[in-house]
Design an enzyme around this catalytic site. Structure first.
Site, mmCIF file in Angstrom:
data_model
loop_
_atom_site.group_PDB
_atom_site.id
_atom_site.type_symbol
_atom_site.label_atom_id
_atom_site.label_comp_id
_atom_site.label_asym_id
_atom_site.label_seq_id
_atom_site.Cartn_x
_atom_site.Cartn_y
_atom_site.Cartn_z
ATOM 1 N N VAL A 17 -45.738 32.633 42.752
ATOM 2 C CA VAL A 17 -47.457 32.106 42.043
ATOM 3 C C VAL A 17 -48.110 30.975 43.001
ATOM 4 C CG1 VAL A 17 -48.966 32.158 40.523
ATOM 5 C CG2 VAL A 17 -46.962 33.750 40.175
ATOM 6 N N CYS A 18 -46.581 29.936 42.179
ATOM 7 C CA CYS A 18 -46.693 28.874 42.507
ATOM 8 C C CYS A 18 -47.051 28.889 43.700
ATOM 9 C CB CYS A 18 -46.066 27.963 42.278
ATOM 10 S SG CYS A 18 -46.089 27.614 40.367
#
Length: 211
Positions: free
Chosen positions: A44-45
């Site tokens: 996600v990051c």
């Protein structure tokens, strides 16, 4: 302890992908959007950092600097930056802090033990040129941030700053804004000689002021 709205954002000096970085010096007289990540090489990051890099020009246009944080080393960050560019299509173009000892995470209250006892949660701090915290958003590890919402909040903060105005639900730049209830109709007539749209006695809409 987490920072609250109106608190002064703590200063710090820490290693980053841009070298030793002092927060106040980096911020200067700009707004800052400061966001944390729990770990390098997380999916996600990776998408988020790439999106911020790709849209950095939109923040530049708003006199806003970006700065990120993760709890791994600068060497790891540089390795991760290659993935960020591969996925997002743009090279990392803002500092990514290496907070291995969680010093900055502690200052900003980025560790929430009930979510994870060691990793930082994914928070965003909106900090004004006076170094005051104006908005804090905190996301769980499973939900990616929305860059459009970050920009929308920034537009609202900057438009209403120092003015007795607020922005309504789903507001976007260029749309009508709300005259604050603390402003009487008599005061409003002096400020808005062209009048306003009244939905309720306490809900008065006017076009946004020019920048």
């Amino acid at each position: 302890m987490s920072l609250q709205l109106g608190d002064t954002a703590p200063d710090f000096t820490i290693d980053s992908t841009a070298g030793s970085t002092n927060f106040y010096e980096y911020a200067g007289n700009s707004w800052v959007v400061f966001f944390s990540h729990p770990k390098d090489f997380t999916p996600v990051c990776t998408t988020e950092l790439g999106a911020f890099a790709r849209r950095k020009g939109e923040f530049d246009a708003r006199n806003t600097k970006l700065i990120g944080l993760s709890v791994d080393s600068v060497a790891d960050h540089h390795g991760w930056a290659k993935d960020i560019q591969d996925v997002g299509g743009t090279a990392l173009n803002y500092p990514l802090l290496a907070d291995q000892d969680r010093k900055v995470a502690g200052l900003y209250g980025m560790i929430h033990p009930k979510a994870d006892s060691t990793a930082t949660v994914r928070s965003i701090f909106f900090i004004d040129p006076n170094k005051k915290v104006r908005t804090v958003l905190t996301y769980p590890a499973s939900a990616g941030r929305n860059i459009d919402e970050v920009l929308r909040i920034l537009d609202s903060l900057q438009l209403t700053d120092g003015r007795k105005l607020t922005t309504p639900v789903d507001w976007k730049a260029g749309e009508d804004v709300i005259i604050a209830p603390s402003v009487s109709d008599e005061e409003a007539k002096a400020i808005y000689p062209n009048g306003w749209k009244t939905l309720k006695s306490y809900l008065r809409l006017v076009p946004p002021p020019a920048a």
